[in-house]
Design a protein around this motif. Structure first.
Motif, PDB file in Angstrom:
ATOM      1  N   UNK A  49       1.434   9.552  -5.368  1.00 42.43           N
ATOM      2  CA  UNK A  49       1.855  11.114  -5.230  1.00 42.43           C
ATOM      3  C   UNK A  49       3.480  11.765  -5.837  1.00 42.43           C
ATOM      4  N   UNK A  50       4.172  10.795  -6.369  1.00 41.37           N
ATOM      5  CA  UNK A  50       5.040  11.264  -7.810  1.00 41.37           C
ATOM      6  C   UNK A  50       4.643  11.602  -8.830  1.00 41.37           C
ATOM      7  N   UNK A  51       3.375  10.473  -9.547  1.00 43.65           N
ATOM      8  CA  UNK A  51       2.576  10.458 -10.516  1.00 43.65           C
ATOM      9  C   UNK A  51       1.357  12.062 -10.317  1.00 43.65           C
ATOM     10  N   UNK A  52       0.970  12.377  -8.879  1.00 46.26           N
ATOM     11  CA  UNK A  52       0.762  13.409  -8.785  1.00 46.26           C
ATOM     12  C   UNK A  52       1.328  15.010  -9.827  1.00 46.26           C
ATOM     13  N   UNK A  53       2.470  14.766  -8.681  1.00 46.10           N
ATOM     14  CA  UNK A  53       3.316  16.188  -8.624  1.00 46.10           C
ATOM     15  C   UNK A  53       3.376  16.122  -9.908  1.00 46.10           C
ATOM     16  N   UNK A 113      10.188   3.467  -4.371  1.00 48.44           N
ATOM     17  CA  UNK A 113       9.519   2.187  -4.847  1.00 48.44           C
ATOM     18  C   UNK A 113      10.275   0.920  -4.667  1.00 48.44           C
ATOM     19  N   UNK A 114      11.688   1.265  -5.432  1.00 49.07           N
ATOM     20  CA  UNK A 114      12.354   0.188  -5.731  1.00 49.07           C
ATOM     21  C   UNK A 114      13.004  -0.299  -3.594  1.00 49.07           C
ATOM     22  N   UNK A 115      13.769   0.867  -3.299  1.00 49.71           N
ATOM     23  CA  UNK A 115      13.897   0.563  -2.007  1.00 49.71           C
ATOM     24  C   UNK A 115      12.594  -0.276  -0.999  1.00 49.71           C
ATOM     25  N   UNK A 116      11.724   0.799  -1.201  1.00 49.82           N
ATOM     26  CA  UNK A 116      10.218  -0.175  -0.318  1.00 49.82           C
ATOM     27  C   UNK A 116      10.129  -1.569  -0.683  1.00 49.82           C
ATOM     28  N   UNK A 117      10.298  -1.879  -1.911  1.00 53.14           N
ATOM     29  CA  UNK A 117      10.046  -3.490  -2.375  1.00 53.14           C
ATOM     30  C   UNK A 117      11.309  -3.956  -1.931  1.00 53.14           C
ATOM     31  N   UNK A 118      12.522  -3.760  -1.421  1.00 45.51           N
ATOM     32  CA  UNK A 118      13.719  -4.354  -1.246  1.00 45.51           C
ATOM     33  C   UNK A 118      13.425  -4.750   0.643  1.00 45.51           C
ATOM     34  N   UNK A 119      12.559  -3.922   1.373  1.00 49.03           N
ATOM     35  CA  UNK A 119      12.260  -3.959   2.301  1.00 49.03           C
ATOM     36  C   UNK A 119      11.250  -4.951   2.457  1.00 49.03           C
ATOM     37  N   UNK A 120      10.273  -4.974   1.649  1.00 51.74           N
ATOM     38  CA  UNK A 120       9.113  -6.134   1.675  1.00 51.74           C
ATOM     39  C   UNK A 120       9.632  -7.310   2.413  1.00 51.74           C
ATOM     40  N   UNK A 175       1.007  -0.807  -0.099  1.00 46.70           N
ATOM     41  CA  UNK A 175      -0.242   0.245  -0.452  1.00 46.70           C
ATOM     42  C   UNK A 175       0.636   1.305   0.049  1.00 46.70           C
ATOM     43  N   UNK A 176       2.089   0.967   0.292  1.00 45.35           N
ATOM     44  CA  UNK A 176       3.171   2.576   0.605  1.00 45.35           C
ATOM     45  C   UNK A 176       3.615   2.345  -0.417  1.00 45.35           C
ATOM     46  N   UNK A 177       3.998   1.391  -1.240  1.00 46.42           N
ATOM     47  CA  UNK A 177       4.834   0.977  -3.215  1.00 46.42           C
ATOM     48  C   UNK A 177       3.829   2.345  -3.173  1.00 46.42           C
ATOM     49  N   UNK A 178       2.236   1.826  -3.591  1.00 47.10           N
ATOM     50  CA  UNK A 178       1.339   2.041  -4.162  1.00 47.10           C
ATOM     51  C   UNK A 178       1.199   3.684  -3.385  1.00 47.10           C
ATOM     52  N   UNK A 179       0.578   4.423  -2.511  1.00 50.44           N
ATOM     53  CA  UNK A 179       0.914   5.699  -2.394  1.00 50.44           C
ATOM     54  C   UNK A 179       1.718   6.573  -3.217  1.00 50.44           C
ATOM     55  N   UNK A 180       3.065   5.874  -2.866  1.00 49.85           N
ATOM     56  CA  UNK A 180       4.582   6.734  -3.140  1.00 49.85           C
ATOM     57  C   UNK A 180       4.006   7.029  -4.648  1.00 49.85           C
TER      58      UNK A 180
END
Length: 116
Positions: A37-41, A109-116, A29-34
């Motif tokens: 957020x980046x896409x909207x910015x 998102x790549x960093x978050x995916x690695x933490x998963x 969920x955090x990855x999707x939010x990030x």
């Protein structure tokens, strides 16, 4: 007593598995939010470029809103390049800021995916 020990170990195993699943869902969920957020910015910065290059009415509420949001999102890129043509300056500076947002959120998102 042996059964109690086995039951406790089993429950602990289930709890760990549940925690891992819960953590994985949270990170997803955090990855999707990030990403969003980046896409909207980036989209708001791109819209600002389009409105500026298209000579949108600066007194229009939409134009004023997008400009007021795009300025802080540019993160210091507003005056990176200073060509004489102000439309070219907006294209370069806010365009680079939009690309920056996409790049940074991709890394995040790549960093978050690695933490998963």
């Amino acid at each position: 007593m042996t059964e109690d020990v086995r039951a406790g170990a089993h429950e602990g195993g289930l709890r760990r598995a549940d925690l891992r699943r819960g953590w994985g869902r949270f990170v997803d969920v955090l990855i999707q939010l990030v990403r969003w957020f980046g896409l909207v910015c980036a989209a708001l910065l791109a819209i600002h470029v389009i409105l500026t290059i298209g000579s949108a009415n600066p007194d229009n509420g939409i134009t004023q809103f997008v400009t007021s949001v795009a300025d802080p999102l540019a993160l210091g890129f507003q005056d990176l390049f200073t060509p004489e043509d102000p439309q070219l300056a907006v294209l370069l500076n806010y365009g680079i800021a939009a690309i920056f947002w996409l790049f940074i959120t991709s890394i995040a998102t790549k960093i978050l995916a690695a933490v998963r």
